[in-house]
Scaffold this motif. Sequence first.
Motif, PDB file in Angstrom:
ATOM      1  N   CYS A 166       6.055  -9.340 -17.323  1.00  0.00           N
ATOM      2  CA  CYS A 166       4.692  -9.051 -17.798  1.00  0.00           C
ATOM      3  C   CYS A 166       4.686  -8.869 -19.318  1.00  0.00           C
ATOM      4  CB  CYS A 166       4.165  -7.775 -17.144  1.00  0.00           C
ATOM      5  SG  CYS A 166       4.013  -7.895 -15.374  1.00  0.00           S
ATOM      6  N   GLU A 167       3.522  -9.135 -19.899  1.00  0.00           N
ATOM      7  CA  GLU A 167       3.413  -8.997 -21.358  1.00  0.00           C
ATOM      8  C   GLU A 167       3.359  -7.532 -21.790  1.00  0.00           C
ATOM      9  OE1 GLU A 167       0.241 -11.356 -22.877  1.00  0.00           O
ATOM     10  OE2 GLU A 167       1.159 -13.192 -22.118  1.00  0.00           O
ATOM     11  N   SER A 168       2.795  -6.703 -20.911  1.00  0.00           N
ATOM     12  CA  SER A 168       2.717  -5.288 -21.298  1.00  0.00           C
ATOM     13  C   SER A 168       3.441  -4.425 -20.271  1.00  0.00           C
ATOM     14  CB  SER A 168       1.258  -4.854 -21.406  1.00  0.00           C
ATOM     15  OG  SER A 168       0.681  -4.861 -20.137  1.00  0.00           O
ATOM     16  N   GLU A 169       3.650  -3.177 -20.642  1.00  0.00           N
ATOM     17  CA  GLU A 169       4.262  -2.234 -19.722  1.00  0.00           C
ATOM     18  C   GLU A 169       3.313  -1.987 -18.553  1.00  0.00           C
ATOM     19  OE1 GLU A 169       5.370   1.267 -21.852  1.00  0.00           O
ATOM     20  OE2 GLU A 169       7.031   0.238 -22.839  1.00  0.00           O
ATOM     21  N   SER A 170       3.878  -1.504 -17.459  1.00  0.00           N
ATOM     22  CA  SER A 170       3.045  -1.278 -16.276  1.00  0.00           C
ATOM     23  C   SER A 170       3.725  -0.237 -15.382  1.00  0.00           C
ATOM     24  CB  SER A 170       2.800  -2.608 -15.555  1.00  0.00           C
ATOM     25  OG  SER A 170       1.865  -2.443 -14.509  1.00  0.00           O
ATOM     26  N   TRP A 171       3.642  -0.447 -14.079  1.00  0.00           N
ATOM     27  CA  TRP A 171       4.208   0.540 -13.153  1.00  0.00           C
ATOM     28  C   TRP A 171       5.698   0.767 -13.363  1.00  0.00           C
ATOM     29  CZ3 TRP A 171       1.568   4.063 -11.121  1.00  0.00           C
ATOM     30  CH2 TRP A 171       0.323   3.847 -10.547  1.00  0.00           C
ATOM     31  N   MET A 172       6.413  -0.289 -13.696  1.00  0.00           N
ATOM     32  CA  MET A 172       7.866  -0.154 -13.837  1.00  0.00           C
ATOM     33  C   MET A 172       8.192   0.943 -14.854  1.00  0.00           C
ATOM     34  SD  MET A 172      10.472  -3.245 -14.580  1.00  0.00           S
ATOM     35  CE  MET A 172      10.173  -4.360 -13.233  1.00  0.00           C
ATOM     36  N   GLU A 173       7.467   0.921 -15.959  1.00  0.00           N
ATOM     37  CA  GLU A 173       7.698   1.915 -17.000  1.00  0.00           C
ATOM     38  C   GLU A 173       7.078   3.269 -16.614  1.00  0.00           C
ATOM     39  OE1 GLU A 173       6.501  -1.127 -17.485  1.00  0.00           O
ATOM     40  OE2 GLU A 173       8.116  -2.127 -18.585  1.00  0.00           O
TER      41      GLU A 173
ATOM     42  N   LEU B 259      -3.273   4.227  -5.650  1.00  0.00           N
ATOM     43  CA  LEU B 259      -2.425   3.473  -6.574  1.00  0.00           C
ATOM     44  C   LEU B 259      -2.227   2.048  -6.079  1.00  0.00           C
ATOM     45  CD1 LEU B 259       0.341   6.216  -7.119  1.00  0.00           C
ATOM     46  CD2 LEU B 259      -1.890   5.973  -8.272  1.00  0.00           C
ATOM     47  N   GLY B 260      -2.544   1.080  -6.938  1.00  0.00           N
ATOM     48  CA  GLY B 260      -2.445  -0.326  -6.536  1.00  0.00           C
ATOM     49  C   GLY B 260      -1.457  -1.092  -7.386  1.00  0.00           C
ATOM     50  N   THR B 261      -0.726  -1.994  -6.723  1.00  0.00           N
ATOM     51  CA  THR B 261       0.232  -2.805  -7.474  1.00  0.00           C
ATOM     52  C   THR B 261       0.435  -4.181  -6.847  1.00  0.00           C
ATOM     53  OG1 THR B 261       2.448  -2.838  -8.458  1.00  0.00           O
ATOM     54  CG2 THR B 261       2.303  -1.982  -6.209  1.00  0.00           C
ATOM     55  N   PRO B 262       0.639  -5.202  -7.660  1.00  0.00           N
ATOM     56  CA  PRO B 262       1.129  -6.469  -7.118  1.00  0.00           C
ATOM     57  C   PRO B 262       2.655  -6.383  -7.025  1.00  0.00           C
ATOM     58  CG  PRO B 262       0.764  -6.717  -9.471  1.00  0.00           C
ATOM     59  CD  PRO B 262       0.397  -5.283  -9.114  1.00  0.00           C
ATOM     60  N   THR B 263       3.268  -7.322  -6.338  1.00  0.00           N
ATOM     61  CA  THR B 263       4.722  -7.475  -6.395  1.00  0.00           C
ATOM     62  C   THR B 263       5.004  -8.683  -7.270  1.00  0.00           C
ATOM     63  OG1 THR B 263       5.130  -6.477  -4.238  1.00  0.00           O
ATOM     64  CG2 THR B 263       6.788  -8.007  -5.033  1.00  0.00           C
ATOM     65  N   LEU B 264       5.881  -8.500  -8.238  1.00  0.00           N
ATOM     66  CA  LEU B 264       6.199  -9.600  -9.160  1.00  0.00           C
ATOM     67  C   LEU B 264       7.709  -9.812  -9.202  1.00  0.00           C
ATOM     68  CD1 LEU B 264       3.660  -8.778 -12.008  1.00  0.00           C
ATOM     69  CD2 LEU B 264       3.431 -10.510 -10.230  1.00  0.00           C
ATOM     70  N   GLY B 265       8.159 -10.728 -10.062  1.00  0.00           N
ATOM     71  CA  GLY B 265       9.583 -11.032 -10.145  1.00  0.00           C
ATOM     72  C   GLY B 265      10.104 -11.344  -8.758  1.00  0.00           C
ATOM     73  N   GLU B 266      11.214 -10.740  -8.415  1.00  0.00           N
ATOM     74  CA  GLU B 266      11.706 -10.847  -7.038  1.00  0.00           C
ATOM     75  C   GLU B 266      11.570  -9.482  -6.382  1.00  0.00           C
ATOM     76  OE1 GLU B 266      15.477 -12.777  -6.451  1.00  0.00           O
ATOM     77  OE2 GLU B 266      15.023 -14.124  -8.119  1.00  0.00           O
ATOM     78  N   GLY B 267      10.391  -9.242  -5.847  1.00  0.00           N
ATOM     79  CA  GLY B 267      10.147  -7.965  -5.176  1.00  0.00           C
ATOM     80  C   GLY B 267      10.023  -6.787  -6.119  1.00  0.00           C
ATOM     81  N   GLN B 268       9.629  -7.040  -7.379  1.00  0.00           N
ATOM     82  CA  GLN B 268       9.591  -5.946  -8.363  1.00  0.00           C
ATOM     83  C   GLN B 268       8.185  -5.452  -8.662  1.00  0.00           C
ATOM     84  OE1 GLN B 268      11.760  -8.515 -11.199  1.00  0.00           O
ATOM     85  NE2 GLN B 268      12.931  -6.685 -11.700  1.00  0.00           N
ATOM     86  N   LEU B 269       8.132  -4.216  -9.166  1.00  0.00           N
ATOM     87  CA  LEU B 269       6.887  -3.705  -9.733  1.00  0.00           C
ATOM     88  C   LEU B 269       6.566  -4.490 -11.002  1.00  0.00           C
ATOM     89  CD1 LEU B 269       7.386   0.178  -9.558  1.00  0.00           C
ATOM     90  CD2 LEU B 269       5.695  -1.165  -8.268  1.00  0.00           C
ATOM     91  N   PRO B 270       5.286  -4.579 -11.374  1.00  0.00           N
ATOM     92  CA  PRO B 270       4.969  -5.187 -12.658  1.00  0.00           C
ATOM     93  C   PRO B 270       5.535  -4.351 -13.801  1.00  0.00           C
ATOM     94  CG  PRO B 270       3.017  -4.145 -11.720  1.00  0.00           C
ATOM     95  CD  PRO B 270       4.090  -4.091 -10.672  1.00  0.00           C
ATOM     96  N   GLY B 271       5.925  -5.030 -14.849  1.00  0.00           N
ATOM     97  CA  GLY B 271       6.515  -4.362 -16.007  1.00  0.00           C
ATOM     98  C   GLY B 271       7.181  -5.422 -16.860  1.00  0.00           C
TER      99      GLY B 271
ATOM    100  N   ILE C  51     -11.113  11.614  -7.117  1.00  0.00           N
ATOM    101  CA  ILE C  51     -10.161  10.534  -6.831  1.00  0.00           C
ATOM    102  C   ILE C  51      -9.939   9.689  -8.078  1.00  0.00           C
ATOM    103  CG2 ILE C  51      -9.707   8.490  -5.412  1.00  0.00           C
ATOM    104  CD1 ILE C  51     -11.480   9.676  -3.256  1.00  0.00           C
ATOM    105  N   GLY C  52      -8.666   9.526  -8.445  1.00  0.00           N
ATOM    106  CA  GLY C  52      -8.300   8.632  -9.536  1.00  0.00           C
ATOM    107  C   GLY C  52      -7.694   7.359  -8.970  1.00  0.00           C
ATOM    108  N   ILE C  53      -8.126   6.229  -9.503  1.00  0.00           N
ATOM    109  CA  ILE C  53      -7.571   4.947  -9.052  1.00  0.00           C
ATOM    110  C   ILE C  53      -6.812   4.337 -10.232  1.00  0.00           C
ATOM    111  CG2 ILE C  53      -8.085   2.667  -8.077  1.00  0.00           C
ATOM    112  CD1 ILE C  53     -10.728   3.811  -7.032  1.00  0.00           C
ATOM    113  N   PHE C  54      -5.534   4.103 -10.033  1.00  0.00           N
ATOM    114  CA  PHE C  54      -4.696   3.514 -11.083  1.00  0.00           C
ATOM    115  C   PHE C  54      -4.062   2.239 -10.534  1.00  0.00           C
ATOM    116  CE2 PHE C  54      -5.076   7.969 -12.055  1.00  0.00           C
ATOM    117  CZ  PHE C  54      -5.206   8.003 -13.440  1.00  0.00           C
ATOM    118  N   PHE C  55      -4.002   1.221 -11.377  1.00  0.00           N
ATOM    119  CA  PHE C  55      -3.453  -0.056 -10.897  1.00  0.00           C
ATOM    120  C   PHE C  55      -2.596  -0.698 -11.984  1.00  0.00           C
ATOM    121  CE2 PHE C  55      -5.909  -2.905 -13.540  1.00  0.00           C
ATOM    122  CZ  PHE C  55      -6.999  -2.121 -13.911  1.00  0.00           C
ATOM    123  N   GLY C  56      -1.671  -1.543 -11.541  1.00  0.00           N
ATOM    124  CA  GLY C  56      -0.991  -2.480 -12.433  1.00  0.00           C
ATOM    125  C   GLY C  56      -1.459  -3.852 -12.035  1.00  0.00           C
TER     126      GLY C  56
END
Length: 177
Positions: free
Chosen positions: A70-77, A53-65, A4-9
């Motif tokens: 966000c300062e760095s790339e994340s799920w969006m990219e 796979l874990g993610t917060p919701t940021l912006g207005e309903g967006q993936l982090p990125g 099992i791999g766990i990846f998060f933003g």
Amino acid sequence: MANIGIFFGSDTGKTRKIAKMIQKKLGDDVADAPVNINRATLDSFLAYPVLLLGTPTLGEGQLPGVDAGCESESWMEFTDTLATADLSDKTVALFGLGDQQCYPDNFVSALKTLYDAVIERGAKVIGEWPNEGYEFTASAALVDGRFVGLVLDQDNQFDLTEERVDGWLEQIKPAIL
Ligand SMILES: Cc1cc2nc3c(=O)[nH]c(=O)nc-3n(C[C@H](O)[C@H](O)[C@H](O)COP(=O)(O)O)c2cc1C
């Protein structure tokens, strides 16, 4: 390497903390240490048959990125990177963090963006979650009235988190162990 791999933003570290909690509960033999998606390569991601796979919701309903502030790339990219990947042999379960009080119109909506990205590439997604116990107006993350993955609110309901994580892991274990 575990199965099992766990990846998060994560922007402020809350999703990272949950990813670590989940890994600890599963154990080192079963799940490798969580990896921030901004450090993942497509090859390292595709190496696992089971992906949590874990993610917060940021912006207005967006993936982090970067476009979500966000300062760095994340799920969006990374979802762009996934556009050519074959996930048809993967079992995926999703967990998402949001804030139902401050963002009731877009609660954990980014979870659906991640869900769509992996479904489009052929993944089998497990671990849907009931929407009872949360107060919000709208969420894109609902399909047929259920969330597409585990939903946690560390801003308002941190006291319910461990119980929710335990319940979700019991639910998905038969399919991932
Ligand atoms: C700028 C900003 C925008 C946010 N937008 C949303 C949103 O649209 N929907 C939601 O449910 N939560 C939203 N949140 C709340 C975060 O998803 C929540 O605090 C989450 O736990 C953060 O996780 P992290 O520490 O891993 O980044 C937002 C938070 C911030 C700071």
